[in-house]
Design an enzyme around this catalytic site. Structure first.
Site, mmCIF file in Angstrom:
data_model
loop_
_atom_site.group_PDB
_atom_site.id
_atom_site.type_symbol
_atom_site.label_atom_id
_atom_site.label_comp_id
_atom_site.label_asym_id
_atom_site.label_seq_id
_atom_site.Cartn_x
_atom_site.Cartn_y
_atom_site.Cartn_z
ATOM 1 N N MET A 57 0.929 -1.227 0.039
ATOM 2 C CA MET A 57 -0.094 0.217 -0.014
ATOM 3 C C MET A 57 0.824 0.551 0.166
ATOM 4 S SD MET A 57 -2.776 -1.359 0.075
ATOM 5 C CE MET A 57 -3.780 -0.173 -0.338
ATOM 6 N N ASP A 115 1.066 -3.686 5.683
ATOM 7 C CA ASP A 115 0.269 -2.661 4.794
ATOM 8 C C ASP A 115 0.505 -3.364 2.963
ATOM 9 O OD1 ASP A 115 3.125 -2.079 4.623
ATOM 10 O OD2 ASP A 115 1.805 0.186 3.691
ATOM 11 N N GLU A 116 1.458 -4.953 2.965
ATOM 12 C CA GLU A 116 2.643 -5.727 2.310
ATOM 13 C C GLU A 116 1.312 -7.149 2.524
ATOM 14 O OE1 GLU A 116 6.738 -3.942 1.956
ATOM 15 O OE2 GLU A 116 6.004 -5.656 3.659
ATOM 16 N N CYS A 121 15.753 -1.277 23.675
ATOM 17 C CA CYS A 121 14.815 -1.452 24.129
ATOM 18 C C CYS A 121 15.010 -2.120 25.129
ATOM 19 C CB CYS A 121 14.648 -2.671 22.914
ATOM 20 S SG CYS A 121 13.310 -4.523 23.472
#
Ligand code: DCP
Length: 600
Positions: free
Chosen positions: A13, A115-116, A530
């Site tokens: 997208m 989106d893939e 992290c």
């Protein structure tokens, strides 16, 4: 099936989050926009920028204010927040809309990120071929060639016409397959636009790595074919790190070790040469890849294996009182509850295991589970709190929680299909009685960390069986850095009932090179370290990054058959995988190179 004859597409997208926001506020269509997350300081950090704004030099990672300096008309959308956490529901839902369209038309669709999607079009192309469609150049309005020889529109048109016309000789026939694949992709992209309102781009090639690579060649709103005959010239101009799987440290090391910048430059190395440096599997994988052969299958993935929410509490924000722990148990429970309810409605299933994980200021990670008998925010929150209370070492009666919590997560897993499973209640009660033998004492299932796991190996999406065989080419070394194909390792669990709802963000996280930055500038305040893996993560990626760790822990737990005692120490040295082949010469191999401790 000879995998070299596959037709694989990657659909991606365009500026996805921006399109999602514009769909809600169409008055911003066509205007330069971006989406910012967290910190309102200087207009927030941009995580998505549309192409109109990119024309002004606005980029992801900039602050909203900086973007406005470059482009005064720039509009910033802000990611919603819920209980102090980014709420990505809107984008997940939009993603599910897109996947519904894809799943309706194709059997083999793999969600690669929010989106893939990869699609294996091989069978669809064969069927299309049998129907002898009368296609013309007009059927390919946005198809481009990743060719080094076709330089302008006329040449593009001529090449496609000739492929359509001469599907006879072996070479041309193979190009015909790709062009038919491109036709199917033109159609599905049009359908996605009609049904969701979103534009996307695509790559069409013989394997996933090539499809991913060429998808980016003509963004936005276009698609690109990379044919086998164009691989050499394309690879000669492709930086090593642009190749899927070589984007991070693995790519850096390859360029250093072989003193190359472009992937095509590796062609001069023999199979033996690559294997000597990289090990048999990875050397072979790379040798074949350069020649356009990469056999990783497209795996259909459907449902979440777990649904979780977690949050970091660094420094002074650590949870050091019972009250704070209780509040955050409630906040996270609420998010998990909302997502579970939605999942139950869409997928007709129920989670039956609740898991709590936390990391404390003493760097200890605790993970405990208990049966999940009903969907209720209070129940989740209370169970989580009761579990955590047992690890509070402060004097009883005090309000202090010690050692303080710096990361807390609540998740639900072990889903049961509520349609096919008649007696969920029975199962719950059986399990409860087994696990809760005395009064209201909460029994906890404990978990342990699998010792061969690397940080990027989480898989939380249920896979359907693959129609092609797994690639054996990528060895353990690259797999550690592989951003997308680790799922081959995931224990296979057949999905009883295909679902059109595909929604997970973990793979987006794990495929996204931007998420974990290998060597950020220490003064760059966009990055946070992290506490679980010591990677530097873009601040706005942190919520997903935490969920990623959490999901991994949850999945490890799910994969266990017996209840065992947990100790999850923070890894202090690289973990060696089982069956990892030892390099013949430690100083020369890439493996040794990568595992070398940083100097500072
Ligand atoms: N995203 C994010 N944090 C990042 C990168 C991306 O939250 N560091 C989100 C916002 C994006 C979406 O994921 O819209 C998809 O990411 P892509 O990398 O595919 O980028 P876009 O879709 O925004 O743009 P493009 O058209 O270049 O693919």
């Amino acid at each position: 099936m000879n995998v070299d004859h596959r037709v694989i597409a990657l659909i991606d997208m365009d500026c996805f989050y921006v399109q999602v926001e514009q769909r809600l506020q169409p008055e911003f269509l066509g205007k330069p926009c971006g989406v910012a997350q967290y910190y309102t300081w200087k207009g927030g950090g941009l995580i998505a920028v549309n192409y109109e704004a990119r024309d002004f030099g606005v980029k992801r990672g900039m602050r909203g204010e900086q973007a406005k300096e470059l482009c005064p008309d720039f509009h910033v959308f802000h990611v919603q927040e819920l209980n102090g956490k980014a709420n990505l529901t809107r984008y997940r839902d939009a993603s599910a809309d897109v996947f519904r369209v894809l799943n309706a038309d194709f059997k083999l669709v793999e969600k690669a990120s929010i989106d893939e999607a990869y699609i294996d079009l091989t069978d669809d192309v064969q069927k299309l071929k049998e129907n002898k469609p009368n296609l013309t150049i007009d059927d390919f309005p946005s198809t481009h060639l990743a060719s080094c020889t076709t330089k302008n529109e006329d040449e593009r048109v001529e090449a496609i016409k000739s492929w359509l016309k001469n599907g006879q000789s072996d070479d041309e026939n193979r190009n015909l397959d790709l062009v038919l694949g491109a036709y199917l992709v033109e159609r599905i992209r049009k359908k996605i636009k009609e049904e969701t309102g979103f534009f996307c781009s695509a790559g069409i090639a013989r394997n996933k790595v090539l499809a991913k690579l060429c998808c980016g060649f003509n963004k936005p709103r276009k698609q690109t074919i990379l044919s086998t005959s164009d691989i050499d010239c394309v690879f000669d101009k492709t930086p090593v790190q642009k190749i899927q799987g070589l984007g991070g440290k693995a790519g850096e090391r390859v360029t250093e070790l072989f003193q190359v910048d472009y992937i095509g430059q590796l062609r001069k190395y023999s199979l033996d040469g690559l294997q000597t440096s990289l090990g048999d599997k990875d050397g072979c994988w790379l040798y074949n890849l350069i020649r356009g052969i990469e056999t990783t299958p497209v795996n259909s993935r459907n449902l979440y294996k777990s649904i979780s929410a977690s949050k970091n509490f660094p420094g002074k924000t650590s949870l050091d009182t019972n009250e704070k722990v209780r509040t955050w148990c409630h906040n996270l429970a609420e998010e998990v509850f909302n997502r579970l309810e939605k999942d139950r409605a869409e997928n007709k299933r129920r989670a039956k295991l609740l898991t709590v994980t936390c990391t404390t200021t003493t760097n200890e990670t605790i993970a405990r589970s208990c049966p999940l008998n009903e969907y209720s925010i209070d129940r989740f929150a209370n169970d989580a709190y009761r579990i955590l209370k047992q690890f509070n070492k402060s004097a009883s009666g005090s309000n202090v929680y010690s050692p303080a919590i710096i990361n807390l997560g609540i998740g639900a897993g072990k889903f049961l299909d509520s349609v096919n499973t008649k007696s969920i209640a029975d199962l719950f009660s059986r399990q409860t009685s087994k696990m809760e033998p005395t009064g209201n004492t909460l029994n906890m299932q404990e978990s342990e960390q699998a010792d061969e796991e690397s940080d990027d190996d989480a898989e939380t999406i249920t896979q359907k069986p693959s129609v092609t065989t797994s690639s054996q080419m990528k060895g353990d070394f690259f797999r550690k850095f592989q951003q997308n194909e680790e799922r081959l390792k995931t224990p296979f669990k057949p999905e009883p009932k295909p679902s059109s709802s595909v929604a997970s963000f973990f793979s987006r996280y794990s495929t996204n090179e931007n998420s974990a930055h290998s060597s950020p500038d220490k003064s760059d305040d966009r990055y946070i370290t992290c506490s679980k893996c010591n990677k530097s993560i873009l601040a706005w990626d942190m919520p997903e990054h935490e969920d990623f760790h959490f999901a991994r822990e949850l999945q490890m737990e799910e994969n266990k058959n017996s209840y065992q005692t947990l100790v999850v120490p923070k890894p202090t040295k690289p973990i060696k995988r089982k069956n990892e082949t030892q390099p013949s010469n430690n100083n020369q191999t890439l493996d040794a190179f990568i595992n070398k401790k940083p100097k500072n």
